[in-house]
Design an enzyme around this catalytic site. Structure first.
Site, PDB file in Angstrom:
ATOM      1  N   ASN A 218       0.850  -1.184   0.000  1.00 20.34           N
ATOM      2  CA  ASN A 218       0.000   0.000   0.000  1.00 20.34           C
ATOM      3  C   ASN A 218       0.892   1.243   0.000  1.00 20.34           C
ATOM      4  O   ASN A 218       2.114   1.152   0.089  1.00 20.34           O
ATOM      5  CB  ASN A 218      -0.949  -0.024   1.203  1.00 20.34           C
ATOM      6  CG  ASN A 218      -2.248   0.709   0.922  1.00 20.34           C
ATOM      7  OD1 ASN A 218      -2.252   1.750   0.287  1.00 20.34           O
ATOM      8  ND2 ASN A 218      -3.344   0.148   1.399  1.00 20.34           N
TER       9      ASN A 218
ATOM     10  N   HIS B 160      23.011   0.542  12.936  1.00 16.96           N
ATOM     11  CA  HIS B 160      24.161   1.421  13.082  1.00 16.96           C
ATOM     12  C   HIS B 160      24.981   1.011  14.295  1.00 16.96           C
ATOM     13  O   HIS B 160      24.458   0.436  15.245  1.00 16.96           O
ATOM     14  CB  HIS B 160      23.690   2.877  13.195  1.00 16.96           C
ATOM     15  CG  HIS B 160      22.900   3.301  11.996  1.00 16.96           C
ATOM     16  ND1 HIS B 160      23.487   3.623  10.802  1.00 16.96           N
ATOM     17  CD2 HIS B 160      21.571   3.414  11.801  1.00 16.96           C
ATOM     18  CE1 HIS B 160      22.554   3.931   9.926  1.00 16.96           C
ATOM     19  NE2 HIS B 160      21.384   3.805  10.505  1.00 16.96           N
TER      20      HIS B 160
ATOM     21  N   GLY C  81      -0.847  -1.511   8.714  1.00 21.20           N
ATOM     22  CA  GLY C  81      -0.331  -0.175   8.440  1.00 21.20           C
ATOM     23  C   GLY C  81       0.535   0.367   9.565  1.00 21.20           C
ATOM     24  O   GLY C  81       0.242   0.187  10.745  1.00 21.20           O
TER      25      GLY C  81
ATOM     26  N   THR D 237      10.699  -6.859  16.501  1.00 18.55           N
ATOM     27  CA  THR D 237      12.120  -6.898  16.856  1.00 18.55           C
ATOM     28  C   THR D 237      12.675  -8.317  16.902  1.00 18.55           C
ATOM     29  O   THR D 237      13.878  -8.495  17.049  1.00 18.55           O
ATOM     30  CB  THR D 237      12.348  -6.242  18.226  1.00 18.55           C
ATOM     31  OG1 THR D 237      11.601  -6.975  19.209  1.00 18.55           O
ATOM     32  CG2 THR D 237      11.897  -4.784  18.223  1.00 18.55           C
ATOM     33  N   LYS D 238      11.780  -9.326  16.828  1.00 24.06           N
ATOM     34  CA  LYS D 238      12.232 -10.720  16.856  1.00 24.06           C
ATOM     35  C   LYS D 238      11.332 -11.546  15.955  1.00 24.06           C
ATOM     36  O   LYS D 238      10.265 -11.091  15.520  1.00 24.06           O
ATOM     37  CB  LYS D 238      12.260 -11.266  18.278  1.00 24.06           C
ATOM     38  CG  LYS D 238      10.945 -11.230  18.999  1.00 24.06           C
ATOM     39  CD  LYS D 238      11.105 -11.686  20.438  1.00 24.06           C
ATOM     40  CE  LYS D 238       9.768 -11.618  21.148  1.00 24.06           C
ATOM     41  NZ  LYS D 238       9.861 -12.053  22.530  1.00 24.06           N
TER      42      LYS D 238
ATOM     43  N   ARG E 291       4.410  -8.430  20.420  1.00 23.92           N
ATOM     44  CA  ARG E 291       4.282  -9.639  21.221  1.00 23.92           C
ATOM     45  C   ARG E 291       3.152 -10.476  20.664  1.00 23.92           C
ATOM     46  O   ARG E 291       2.165  -9.940  20.126  1.00 23.92           O
ATOM     47  CB  ARG E 291       4.038  -9.316  22.684  1.00 23.92           C
ATOM     48  CG  ARG E 291       2.701  -8.670  22.934  1.00 23.92           C
ATOM     49  CD  ARG E 291       2.545  -8.084  24.332  1.00 23.92           C
ATOM     50  NE  ARG E 291       1.221  -7.591  24.579  1.00 23.92           N
ATOM     51  CZ  ARG E 291       0.618  -6.607  23.955  1.00 23.92           C
ATOM     52  NH1 ARG E 291       1.226  -5.972  22.989  1.00 23.92           N
ATOM     53  NH2 ARG E 291      -0.606  -6.224  24.269  1.00 23.92           N
TER      54      ARG E 291
END
Length: 185
Positions: free
Chosen positions: A85, A115, A142, A165-166, A180
């Protein structure tokens, strides 16, 4: 052992993003993205030819709404009937592979670059590229953000504005920041 910064980036090693060769590749991507984002829809079709040619691989029936952004494009592989989208961005210093029939809501962002934590190295442009793999039949809501090094299994759902993040297991639904799991798989 990789010698150029591009070779280091492709090998998943620490590299300097402030490099002429990498800048040239980013400029090539900017031109393709600009063509995609500025062509009238009737001329652009599902994806502008310049953008399609940039990708490492793209099935013929992908659809990318404008505006869209990618850093390099050459690290992106898209399966059959993938849909993005409007407002999606892929910072593809690492490989990004998306399976068949996966859908991205507006404003989804994928960040492969990490970084350096040392401020002096970070200011010198030192970073590492982490790949992202997204399975087939996945729905990314979204505004979701997917960080480098993440794998999302087939048929998973990522809720709107989640920060992934995982890894996300096959068939799982994840929400929140950090994301989660909210269902039993």
């Amino acid at each position: 052992m990789p010698a150029s910064e591009y070779e280091k980036m492709a090998a998943g090693e620490w590299y300097c993003c402030l490099d002429d060769e990498l800048d040239g590749l980013r400029q090539q991507a900017r031109r393709a993205v600009h063509a995609h984002n500025t062509l009238p829809p009737d001329e652009r079709g599902a994806v502008a030819p310049a953008l399609r040619a940039l990708f490492a691989g793209a099935a013929p029936d992908i659809f990318i709404e404008a505006p869209f952004h990618c850093s390099y494009g050459i690290n992106i592989t898209l399966g059959k009937r993938v849909y993005f989208n409007a407002g999606c961005a892929i910072l593809d210093s690492g490989r990004v592979a998306v399976g068949d029939r996966t859908m991205f809501g507006p404003g989804v962002q994928i960040y492969c670059a990490e970084h350096h934590k040392d401020a002096a190295l970070r200011s010198a442009g030192i970073e590492i590229a982490r790949p992202v793999a997204i399975g087939s039949d996945v729905w990314i809501g979204g505004g979701a953000i997917i960080l480098g090094g993440v794998m999302i299994g087939d048929r998973a759902i990522v809720g709107a504005c989640a920060v992934v993040t995982k890894d996300v297991p096959t068939g799982a639904t994840v929400v929140g920041n950090p994301a989660r799991q909210i269902n039993a798989v």
